[in-house]
Design an enzyme around this catalytic site. Structure first.
Site, PDB file in Angstrom:
ATOM      1  N   TYR A 246      44.810   5.139 -43.702  1.00  0.00           N
ATOM      2  CA  TYR A 246      43.958   2.988 -42.666  1.00  0.00           C
ATOM      3  C   TYR A 246      44.672   2.711 -41.898  1.00  0.00           C
ATOM      4  O   TYR A 246      44.880   1.406 -42.041  1.00  0.00           O
ATOM      5  CB  TYR A 246      43.039   2.372 -43.671  1.00  0.00           C
ATOM      6  CG  TYR A 246      41.633   3.644 -43.907  1.00  0.00           C
ATOM      7  CD1 TYR A 246      40.786   4.086 -42.502  1.00  0.00           C
ATOM      8  CD2 TYR A 246      41.456   4.304 -44.643  1.00  0.00           C
ATOM      9  CE1 TYR A 246      40.262   4.378 -42.673  1.00  0.00           C
ATOM     10  CE2 TYR A 246      40.385   5.235 -45.329  1.00  0.00           C
ATOM     11  CZ  TYR A 246      39.930   4.990 -44.304  1.00  0.00           C
ATOM     12  OH  TYR A 246      38.601   5.917 -44.510  1.00  0.00           O
TER      13      TYR A 246
ATOM     14  N   TYR B 115      29.535   4.675 -48.457  1.00  0.00           N
ATOM     15  CA  TYR B 115      30.367   4.647 -48.289  1.00  0.00           C
ATOM     16  C   TYR B 115      30.644   5.811 -48.617  1.00  0.00           C
ATOM     17  O   TYR B 115      30.583   6.587 -49.967  1.00  0.00           O
ATOM     18  CB  TYR B 115      32.560   4.261 -49.044  1.00  0.00           C
ATOM     19  CG  TYR B 115      33.758   4.626 -48.464  1.00  0.00           C
ATOM     20  CD1 TYR B 115      34.146   4.939 -47.441  1.00  0.00           C
ATOM     21  CD2 TYR B 115      33.763   5.919 -49.012  1.00  0.00           C
ATOM     22  CE1 TYR B 115      34.979   6.109 -46.977  1.00  0.00           C
ATOM     23  CE2 TYR B 115      34.647   6.419 -49.268  1.00  0.00           C
ATOM     24  CZ  TYR B 115      35.535   6.154 -47.753  1.00  0.00           C
ATOM     25  OH  TYR B 115      36.582   7.333 -48.021  1.00  0.00           O
TER      26      TYR B 115
ATOM     27  N   ASP C 207      26.309   9.858 -55.788  1.00  0.00           N
ATOM     28  CA  ASP C 207      27.835   9.981 -55.092  1.00  0.00           C
ATOM     29  C   ASP C 207      28.170   9.031 -56.256  1.00  0.00           C
ATOM     30  O   ASP C 207      27.981   7.634 -56.054  1.00  0.00           O
ATOM     31  CB  ASP C 207      28.090   9.440 -53.611  1.00  0.00           C
ATOM     32  CG  ASP C 207      29.443  10.130 -53.446  1.00  0.00           C
ATOM     33  OD1 ASP C 207      30.340  10.083 -54.401  1.00  0.00           O
ATOM     34  OD2 ASP C 207      29.747   9.773 -51.687  1.00  0.00           O
TER      35      ASP C 207
ATOM     36  N   LYS D 189      37.349  11.061 -57.849  1.00  0.00           N
ATOM     37  CA  LYS D 189      38.461  10.564 -58.624  1.00  0.00           C
ATOM     38  C   LYS D 189      39.045  10.455 -59.976  1.00  0.00           C
ATOM     39  O   LYS D 189      39.527  11.155 -60.250  1.00  0.00           O
ATOM     40  CB  LYS D 189      38.103   8.387 -58.269  1.00  0.00           C
ATOM     41  CG  LYS D 189      37.658   8.698 -56.300  1.00  0.00           C
ATOM     42  CD  LYS D 189      37.921   6.970 -56.123  1.00  0.00           C
ATOM     43  CE  LYS D 189      38.055   7.043 -54.350  1.00  0.00           C
ATOM     44  NZ  LYS D 189      36.819   6.869 -53.593  1.00  0.00           N
TER      45      LYS D 189
END
Ligand SMILES: *Cc1c(COP(=O)(O)O)cnc(C)c1O
Length: 423
Positions: free
Chosen positions: A14, A142, A243, A272
Protein backbone atom coordinates in the site's frame (compact mmCIF):
# COMPACT_ATOMS: atom_id res chain seq x y z
CA UNK A 1 21.68 -1.08 1.62
CA UNK A 2 20.74 0.57 -1.65
CA UNK A 3 17.73 2.51 -0.39
CA UNK A 4 17.78 4.62 -3.52
CA UNK A 5 17.03 1.50 -5.59
CA UNK A 6 14.38 0.44 -3.09
CA UNK A 7 12.67 3.83 -3.33
CA UNK A 8 12.69 3.86 -7.13
CA UNK A 9 11.99 0.26 -8.06
CA UNK A 10 10.32 -1.75 -5.31
CA UNK A 11 6.67 -1.67 -4.34
CA UNK A 12 6.01 -1.89 -0.62
CA UNK A 13 2.54 -2.71 0.76
CA UNK A 14 0.00 0.00 0.00
CA UNK A 15 2.71 2.47 -0.95
CA UNK A 16 3.39 5.05 -3.62
CA UNK A 17 6.42 4.85 -5.88
CA UNK A 18 6.22 8.58 -6.55
CA UNK A 19 6.26 9.65 -2.96
CA UNK A 20 7.39 6.54 -1.09
CA UNK A 21 7.07 6.52 2.70
CA UNK A 22 10.26 5.80 4.64
CA UNK A 23 11.41 2.17 4.95
CA UNK A 24 13.91 1.07 7.56
CA UNK A 25 16.61 -1.45 6.56
CA UNK A 26 16.61 -4.53 8.78
CA UNK A 27 19.58 -6.86 9.08
CA UNK A 28 18.43 -9.34 11.71
CA UNK A 29 15.60 -10.20 14.09
CA UNK A 30 15.78 -12.21 17.29
CA UNK A 31 13.30 -12.75 20.11
CA UNK A 32 11.03 -9.69 20.06
CA UNK A 33 13.75 -7.45 18.62
CA UNK A 34 14.25 -6.16 15.10
CA UNK A 35 17.81 -4.95 14.41
CA UNK A 36 18.28 -2.06 12.00
CA UNK A 37 21.28 -1.54 9.76
CA UNK A 38 22.25 1.61 11.63
CA UNK A 39 22.75 -0.38 14.83
CA UNK A 40 19.47 0.48 16.56
CA UNK A 41 17.15 -2.26 17.74
CA UNK A 42 13.38 -2.09 18.08
CA UNK A 43 10.88 -3.96 20.24
CA UNK A 44 8.42 -5.49 17.80
CA UNK A 45 4.82 -4.58 18.54
CA UNK A 46 3.39 -5.94 15.27
CA UNK A 47 4.41 -9.61 15.13
CA UNK A 48 5.01 -8.87 11.44
CA UNK A 49 1.27 -8.43 10.87
CA UNK A 50 -0.14 -11.00 13.33
CA UNK A 51 2.24 -13.77 12.30
CA UNK A 52 5.36 -14.00 14.49
CA UNK A 53 3.72 -15.41 17.64
CA UNK A 54 6.95 -16.68 19.15
CA UNK A 55 9.13 -13.77 18.05
CA UNK A 56 12.01 -14.21 15.59
CA UNK A 57 14.86 -16.60 14.99
CA UNK A 58 13.17 -19.25 17.13
CA UNK A 59 15.45 -22.32 17.57
CA UNK A 60 12.58 -24.86 17.37
CA UNK A 61 11.30 -23.37 14.11
CA UNK A 62 14.77 -23.06 12.61
CA UNK A 63 15.45 -26.68 13.48
CA UNK A 64 12.23 -27.85 11.81
CA UNK A 65 13.11 -25.92 8.66
CA UNK A 66 16.66 -27.26 8.48
CA UNK A 67 15.57 -30.85 9.10
CA UNK A 68 12.87 -30.64 6.42
CA UNK A 69 15.20 -28.95 3.93
CA UNK A 70 17.60 -31.91 4.20
CA UNK A 71 14.73 -34.22 3.12
CA UNK A 72 13.02 -32.06 0.48
CA UNK A 73 12.02 -28.41 0.25
CA UNK A 74 9.18 -29.03 -2.13
CA UNK A 75 7.40 -31.58 -4.26
CA UNK A 76 4.15 -31.08 -6.14
CA UNK A 77 1.00 -32.04 -4.20
CA UNK A 78 -0.86 -33.35 -7.24
CA UNK A 79 -0.59 -37.13 -7.00
CA UNK A 80 2.03 -36.97 -4.22
CA UNK A 81 1.76 -36.48 -0.48
CA UNK A 82 4.12 -36.23 2.50
CA UNK A 83 4.34 -36.47 6.25
CA UNK A 84 4.63 -32.72 7.02
CA UNK A 85 1.30 -32.05 5.29
CA UNK A 86 -0.42 -35.07 6.87
CA UNK A 87 0.81 -34.20 10.36
CA UNK A 88 -0.24 -30.57 9.94
CA UNK A 89 -3.72 -31.31 8.60
CA UNK A 90 -4.28 -33.84 11.41
CA UNK A 91 -3.40 -31.13 13.95
CA UNK A 92 -5.63 -28.55 12.28
CA UNK A 93 -8.61 -30.93 12.28
CA UNK A 94 -7.95 -31.66 15.97
CA UNK A 95 -7.57 -28.13 17.29
CA UNK A 96 -10.07 -26.16 15.19
CA UNK A 97 -13.78 -26.04 16.15
CA UNK A 98 -15.55 -29.42 15.85
CA UNK A 99 -16.67 -30.65 12.43
CA UNK A 100 -14.00 -28.97 10.32
CA UNK A 101 -12.61 -32.25 9.04
CA UNK A 102 -11.39 -31.47 5.52
CA UNK A 103 -8.35 -29.31 4.86
CA UNK A 104 -7.24 -27.40 1.76
CA UNK A 105 -3.70 -25.99 2.01
CA UNK A 106 -3.24 -22.69 0.20
CA UNK A 107 -0.29 -20.37 -0.21
CA UNK A 108 -1.52 -17.11 1.31
CA UNK A 109 -4.40 -15.76 3.32
CA UNK A 110 -6.09 -14.11 0.37
CA UNK A 111 -5.87 -17.32 -1.65
CA UNK A 112 -7.46 -19.28 1.20
CA UNK A 113 -10.33 -16.78 1.12
CA UNK A 114 -10.67 -17.33 -2.64
CA UNK A 115 -10.76 -21.06 -1.91
CA UNK A 116 -13.39 -20.61 0.82
CA UNK A 117 -15.61 -18.57 -1.50
CA UNK A 118 -15.16 -21.07 -4.30
CA UNK A 119 -16.07 -23.92 -1.92
CA UNK A 120 -19.30 -22.15 -0.97
CA UNK A 121 -20.24 -21.45 -4.61
CA UNK A 122 -19.35 -24.94 -5.81
CA UNK A 123 -21.34 -26.43 -2.92
CA UNK A 124 -24.55 -24.63 -3.88
CA UNK A 125 -23.98 -25.31 -7.56
CA UNK A 126 -23.74 -29.02 -6.71
CA UNK A 127 -26.97 -28.76 -4.69
CA UNK A 128 -28.76 -27.57 -7.83
CA UNK A 129 -28.98 -24.03 -6.44
CA UNK A 130 -26.55 -22.07 -8.61
CA UNK A 131 -28.46 -18.85 -7.84
CA UNK A 132 -27.20 -19.00 -4.29
CA UNK A 133 -24.00 -17.24 -5.35
CA UNK A 134 -23.82 -13.97 -3.41
CA UNK A 135 -22.07 -13.37 -0.13
CA UNK A 136 -23.20 -11.36 2.85
CA UNK A 137 -20.26 -9.57 4.44
CA UNK A 138 -19.87 -7.05 7.26
CA UNK A 139 -18.90 -3.42 6.90
CA UNK A 140 -15.44 -2.75 8.34
CA UNK A 141 -14.46 -6.28 7.28
CA UNK A 142 -11.17 -7.22 5.65
CA UNK A 143 -10.57 -10.49 3.82
CA UNK A 144 -7.58 -9.90 1.55
CA UNK A 145 -6.38 -8.19 -1.61
CA UNK A 146 -7.22 -10.57 -4.46
CA UNK A 147 -10.35 -9.78 -6.46
CA UNK A 148 -12.66 -12.35 -4.89
CA UNK A 149 -11.55 -11.43 -1.39
CA UNK A 150 -11.52 -7.69 -2.14
CA UNK A 151 -15.17 -7.85 -3.19
CA UNK A 152 -16.03 -8.89 0.40
CA UNK A 153 -13.96 -6.15 2.10
CA UNK A 154 -15.56 -2.98 3.39
CA UNK A 155 -16.70 -1.17 0.23
CA UNK A 156 -15.41 2.22 1.44
CA UNK A 157 -12.03 1.40 3.00
CA UNK A 158 -11.62 -1.32 0.36
CA UNK A 159 -12.06 1.37 -2.32
CA UNK A 160 -14.57 -0.63 -4.35
CA UNK A 161 -15.23 2.38 -6.60
CA UNK A 162 -11.71 1.99 -8.08
CA UNK A 163 -12.66 -1.41 -9.45
CA UNK A 164 -16.28 -0.71 -10.28
CA UNK A 165 -17.55 -3.25 -12.76
CA UNK A 166 -14.75 -5.72 -11.99
CA UNK A 167 -15.78 -6.82 -8.51
CA UNK A 168 -18.50 -9.34 -7.71
CA UNK A 169 -21.41 -7.49 -6.15
CA UNK A 170 -22.16 -8.75 -2.66
CA UNK A 171 -24.38 -7.62 0.21
CA UNK A 172 -23.12 -5.78 3.27
CA UNK A 173 -24.57 -5.60 6.75
CA UNK A 174 -23.56 -2.87 9.20
CA UNK A 175 -20.58 -3.69 11.40
CA UNK A 176 -21.61 -5.14 14.77
CA UNK A 177 -21.74 -2.48 17.48
CA UNK A 178 -22.19 -4.59 20.61
CA UNK A 179 -18.82 -4.63 22.39
CA UNK A 180 -17.09 -7.87 23.31
CA UNK A 181 -18.42 -9.33 26.55
CA UNK A 182 -21.95 -7.96 26.16
CA UNK A 183 -25.18 -9.60 24.99
CA UNK A 184 -26.20 -8.54 21.50
CA UNK A 185 -29.43 -6.55 21.16
CA UNK A 186 -32.11 -7.38 18.56
CA UNK A 187 -31.38 -3.99 17.12
CA UNK A 188 -27.68 -4.68 16.53
CA UNK A 189 -28.37 -7.86 14.56
CA UNK A 190 -31.55 -6.46 12.99
CA UNK A 191 -30.16 -5.20 9.68
CA UNK A 192 -28.20 -8.39 9.03
CA UNK A 193 -31.27 -10.47 9.91
CA UNK A 194 -33.37 -8.46 7.46
CA UNK A 195 -30.80 -8.98 4.69
CA UNK A 196 -30.75 -12.73 5.37
CA UNK A 197 -34.54 -13.04 5.45
CA UNK A 198 -34.97 -11.08 2.22
CA UNK A 199 -32.05 -12.53 0.25
CA UNK A 200 -31.42 -16.08 1.43
CA UNK A 201 -32.42 -17.45 -1.98
CA UNK A 202 -29.45 -15.74 -3.60
CA UNK A 203 -27.02 -15.98 -0.68
CA UNK A 204 -24.37 -18.69 -0.57
CA UNK A 205 -22.76 -17.67 2.69
CA UNK A 206 -22.09 -15.10 5.33
CA UNK A 207 -18.38 -14.25 5.50
CA UNK A 208 -16.95 -12.53 8.56
CA UNK A 209 -13.98 -12.18 10.85
CA UNK A 210 -15.20 -13.66 14.15
CA UNK A 211 -14.94 -11.38 17.24
CA UNK A 212 -12.09 -9.20 15.91
CA UNK A 213 -12.47 -7.09 12.79
CA UNK A 214 -8.81 -6.48 12.02
CA UNK A 215 -7.48 -4.32 9.20
CA UNK A 216 -10.92 -2.78 8.59
CA UNK A 217 -11.00 -1.04 11.97
CA UNK A 218 -9.53 -3.16 14.80
CA UNK A 219 -12.97 -3.61 16.34
CA UNK A 220 -13.90 -6.23 18.96
CA UNK A 221 -17.49 -7.41 19.04
CA UNK A 222 -19.91 -9.57 20.98
CA UNK A 223 -19.66 -13.38 20.95
CA UNK A 224 -23.43 -13.34 21.28
CA UNK A 225 -23.65 -11.49 17.96
CA UNK A 226 -21.54 -14.21 16.35
CA UNK A 227 -23.76 -16.94 17.87
CA UNK A 228 -26.83 -15.22 16.48
CA UNK A 229 -25.31 -14.95 13.00
CA UNK A 230 -24.57 -18.68 13.13
CA UNK A 231 -28.19 -19.40 14.18
CA UNK A 232 -29.49 -17.27 11.29
CA UNK A 233 -27.25 -19.11 8.83
CA UNK A 234 -28.63 -22.44 10.07
CA UNK A 235 -32.23 -21.24 9.98
CA UNK A 236 -32.00 -19.89 6.42
CA UNK A 237 -29.62 -22.44 4.95
CA UNK A 238 -26.61 -20.19 4.42
CA UNK A 239 -23.05 -21.30 4.99
CA UNK A 240 -20.88 -19.46 7.49
CA UNK A 241 -17.32 -18.66 6.42
CA UNK A 242 -15.18 -17.62 9.42
CA UNK A 243 -12.01 -15.82 8.40
CA UNK A 244 -9.55 -16.46 11.24
CA UNK A 245 -6.46 -15.53 9.27
CA UNK A 246 -5.70 -12.81 11.85
CA UNK A 247 -7.35 -14.27 14.96
CA UNK A 248 -6.25 -17.91 14.68
CA UNK A 249 -3.77 -19.42 17.15
CA UNK A 250 -4.68 -17.62 20.34
CA UNK A 251 -4.50 -13.93 19.46
CA UNK A 252 -7.94 -13.04 20.87
CA UNK A 253 -7.52 -15.09 24.05
CA UNK A 254 -9.08 -18.32 22.76
CA UNK A 255 -7.21 -20.63 20.38
CA UNK A 256 -9.72 -19.60 17.69
CA UNK A 257 -12.04 -16.60 17.95
CA UNK A 258 -15.02 -18.87 17.13
CA UNK A 259 -14.32 -20.59 20.46
CA UNK A 260 -15.53 -17.44 22.30
CA UNK A 261 -18.99 -18.23 20.93
CA UNK A 262 -18.58 -22.03 20.91
CA UNK A 263 -19.63 -22.20 17.26
CA UNK A 264 -18.29 -24.15 14.29
CA UNK A 265 -18.43 -22.41 10.93
CA UNK A 266 -18.94 -24.43 7.72
CA UNK A 267 -15.67 -23.08 6.33
CA UNK A 268 -12.71 -21.65 8.23
CA UNK A 269 -9.70 -19.81 6.82
CA UNK A 270 -6.32 -19.71 8.56
CA UNK A 271 -3.05 -18.01 7.63
CA UNK A 272 -0.71 -15.42 9.13
CA UNK A 273 0.39 -17.13 12.40
CA UNK A 274 0.07 -20.63 10.91
CA UNK A 275 3.83 -20.94 10.41
CA UNK A 276 4.73 -18.71 13.37
CA UNK A 277 5.67 -15.98 10.90
CA UNK A 278 8.28 -17.99 9.04
CA UNK A 279 6.86 -18.81 5.61
CA UNK A 280 3.68 -18.10 3.75
CA UNK A 281 1.04 -20.79 4.24
CA UNK A 282 -2.72 -20.74 4.68
CA UNK A 283 -5.56 -23.22 4.93
CA UNK A 284 -9.29 -23.42 4.26
CA UNK A 285 -11.01 -26.09 6.35
CA UNK A 286 -14.57 -27.25 5.75
CA UNK A 287 -17.10 -29.68 7.15
CA UNK A 288 -17.85 -33.13 5.73
CA UNK A 289 -21.16 -31.80 4.40
CA UNK A 290 -19.47 -29.14 2.28
CA UNK A 291 -16.71 -31.45 1.00
CA UNK A 292 -19.13 -34.24 0.13
CA UNK A 293 -21.56 -31.80 -1.45
CA UNK A 294 -18.85 -30.38 -3.69
CA UNK A 295 -17.57 -33.78 -4.78
CA UNK A 296 -21.06 -35.14 -5.55
CA UNK A 297 -21.52 -32.23 -7.95
CA UNK A 298 -21.06 -31.90 -11.67
CA UNK A 299 -17.31 -31.27 -11.50
CA UNK A 300 -16.79 -34.17 -9.09
CA UNK A 301 -13.70 -32.43 -7.78
CA UNK A 302 -12.83 -29.17 -6.08
CA UNK A 303 -11.52 -26.85 -8.77
CA UNK A 304 -8.36 -25.46 -7.19
CA UNK A 305 -4.71 -26.51 -6.93
CA UNK A 306 -1.87 -24.04 -6.38
CA UNK A 307 1.62 -24.95 -7.63
CA UNK A 308 3.11 -24.70 -4.15
CA UNK A 309 0.18 -26.40 -2.41
CA UNK A 310 1.24 -28.12 0.81
CA UNK A 311 4.84 -26.91 0.58
CA UNK A 312 6.78 -29.28 2.88
CA UNK A 313 9.02 -26.58 4.38
CA UNK A 314 6.01 -24.44 5.28
CA UNK A 315 4.10 -27.45 6.65
CA UNK A 316 7.09 -28.61 8.72
CA UNK A 317 7.56 -25.21 10.31
CA UNK A 318 3.80 -24.87 10.89
CA UNK A 319 3.86 -28.19 12.76
CA UNK A 320 6.75 -26.97 14.89
CA UNK A 321 5.03 -23.63 15.55
CA UNK A 322 1.76 -25.24 16.65
CA UNK A 323 3.62 -27.73 18.89
CA UNK A 324 5.59 -24.89 20.45
CA UNK A 325 2.42 -22.86 21.03
CA UNK A 326 0.40 -25.70 22.52
CA UNK A 327 3.22 -26.82 24.80
CA UNK A 328 3.55 -23.28 26.19
CA UNK A 329 1.24 -21.57 28.70
CA UNK A 330 0.06 -19.38 25.82
CA UNK A 331 -3.38 -18.63 27.22
CA UNK A 332 -1.94 -17.36 30.48
CA UNK A 333 0.58 -15.29 28.56
CA UNK A 334 -2.07 -13.77 26.27
CA UNK A 335 -4.24 -13.00 29.31
CA UNK A 336 -1.41 -11.23 31.08
CA UNK A 337 -0.61 -9.25 27.93
CA UNK A 338 -4.28 -8.18 27.82
CA UNK A 339 -4.20 -7.13 31.48
CA UNK A 340 -1.00 -5.19 30.97
CA UNK A 341 -2.25 -3.49 27.77
CA UNK A 342 -5.48 -2.43 29.48
CA UNK A 343 -3.70 -1.02 32.52
CA UNK A 344 -0.85 0.70 30.71
CA UNK A 345 -2.83 2.19 27.81
CA UNK A 346 -5.58 3.46 30.13
CA UNK A 347 -3.92 6.89 30.65
CA UNK A 348 -4.62 7.59 26.96
CA UNK A 349 -8.39 7.30 27.50
CA UNK A 350 -8.50 10.89 28.67
CA UNK A 351 -5.80 12.20 26.35
CA UNK A 352 -6.48 14.93 23.84
CA UNK A 353 -7.35 13.57 20.42
CA UNK A 354 -8.01 10.00 21.57
CA UNK A 355 -11.43 8.54 20.71
CA UNK A 356 -11.10 5.09 22.28
CA UNK A 357 -8.66 2.70 23.94
CA UNK A 358 -9.34 -1.03 23.94
CA UNK A 359 -7.63 -4.40 24.34
CA UNK A 360 -8.61 -7.99 23.74
CA UNK A 361 -6.21 -10.89 24.11
CA UNK A 362 -2.80 -9.83 22.83
CA UNK A 363 -4.22 -6.89 20.84
CA UNK A 364 -4.13 -3.30 22.09
CA UNK A 365 -5.74 -0.46 20.14
CA UNK A 366 -5.69 3.31 20.47
CA UNK A 367 -8.20 4.92 18.16
CA UNK A 368 -7.56 8.61 17.52
CA UNK A 369 -10.18 11.14 16.45
CA UNK A 370 -8.20 12.08 13.33
CA UNK A 371 -5.89 10.06 11.08
CA UNK A 372 -2.32 10.14 12.38
CA UNK A 373 0.74 11.06 10.36
CA UNK A 374 2.11 7.53 10.05
CA UNK A 375 5.67 8.50 9.14
CA UNK A 376 5.90 10.97 12.02
CA UNK A 377 4.42 8.67 14.65
CA UNK A 378 6.59 5.81 13.42
CA UNK A 379 9.77 7.89 13.61
CA UNK A 380 8.92 9.07 17.14
CA UNK A 381 8.27 5.48 18.24
CA UNK A 382 11.51 4.29 16.64
CA UNK A 383 13.40 6.93 18.61
CA UNK A 384 11.99 5.22 21.69
CA UNK A 385 13.03 1.79 20.44
CA UNK A 386 9.63 0.51 19.36
CA UNK A 387 8.27 -0.82 16.06
CA UNK A 388 4.60 -0.16 15.29
CA UNK A 389 2.79 0.58 12.06
CA UNK A 390 -0.22 2.85 12.61
CA UNK A 391 -2.79 3.23 9.88
CA UNK A 392 -5.53 5.81 9.59
CA UNK A 393 -6.81 6.71 13.04
CA UNK A 394 -5.46 3.51 14.58
CA UNK A 395 -2.27 3.05 16.55
CA UNK A 396 -2.25 -0.54 17.70
CA UNK A 397 -0.08 -3.37 18.86
CA UNK A 398 -0.22 -7.16 18.68
CA UNK A 399 3.15 -8.21 20.10
CA UNK A 400 4.64 -11.71 20.03
CA UNK A 401 3.23 -13.76 22.96
CA UNK A 402 6.80 -14.21 24.17
CA UNK A 403 7.27 -10.52 24.94
CA UNK A 404 8.73 -9.84 28.42
CA UNK A 405 6.77 -7.66 30.81
CA UNK A 406 9.47 -4.95 30.77
CA UNK A 407 9.54 -4.83 26.95
CA UNK A 408 5.76 -4.51 26.78
CA UNK A 409 5.98 -1.74 29.36
CA UNK A 410 8.47 0.12 27.16
CA UNK A 411 6.16 -0.40 24.20
CA UNK A 412 3.03 0.93 25.89
CA UNK A 413 4.94 3.76 27.58
CA UNK A 414 6.19 4.82 24.14
CA UNK A 415 2.65 4.78 22.75
CA UNK A 416 1.44 6.87 25.68
CA UNK A 417 4.30 9.35 25.36
CA UNK A 418 4.20 9.73 21.58
CA UNK A 419 0.41 9.95 21.28
CA UNK A 420 0.32 12.30 24.26
CA UNK A 421 2.88 14.60 22.59
CA UNK A 422 1.00 14.56 19.28
CA UNK A 423 -2.12 16.08 20.80
C1 LIG B 1 -4.29 -10.61 6.39
C2 LIG B 1 -5.66 -11.09 6.22
C3 LIG B 1 -6.07 -11.68 5.01
C4 LIG B 1 -5.16 -11.79 3.81
O1 LIG B 1 -4.05 -12.61 4.03
P1 LIG B 1 -2.74 -12.45 3.10
O2 LIG B 1 -1.84 -13.53 3.57
O3 LIG B 1 -2.21 -11.08 3.36
O4 LIG B 1 -3.19 -12.64 1.70
C5 LIG B 1 -7.37 -12.14 4.94
N1 LIG B 1 -8.22 -12.04 5.98
C6 LIG B 1 -7.85 -11.50 7.16
C7 LIG B 1 -8.83 -11.45 8.28
C8 LIG B 1 -6.57 -10.99 7.31
O5 LIG B 1 -6.21 -10.42 8.48
Amino acid sequence: MDLEFDRNHIWHPYASLLNPPPVYPVVRAEGVRIFLEDGRDLIDGMSSWWSALHGYNVPELNHALRAQMEQMSHVMFGGLTHQPAIALCKKLVEITPPGLNRVFLADSGSVSVEVAIKMALQFWHAQGKPNKNKLLALRNGYHGDTFGAMATCDPVTGMHHLFAGQLSQHLFAPAPRTPFGQPCSDEDIGELEKLVVQNHNILAAVILEPIVQGTGGMRFYSADYLRRVKALCDAYDLLLIADEIATGFGRSGQLFACDHAAISPDILTLGKALTGGTLTLAAALCSDRIAEGICHGEAGVFMHGPTFMGNPLACAVANASIDLLLSSPWQQKVESIETQLKAQLAPLEKAEGVADVRALGAIGVVEMREPVNMARVQEALIERGVWLRPFGKLVYTMPPYTIAEADLTQLTASMVAVLGEMA
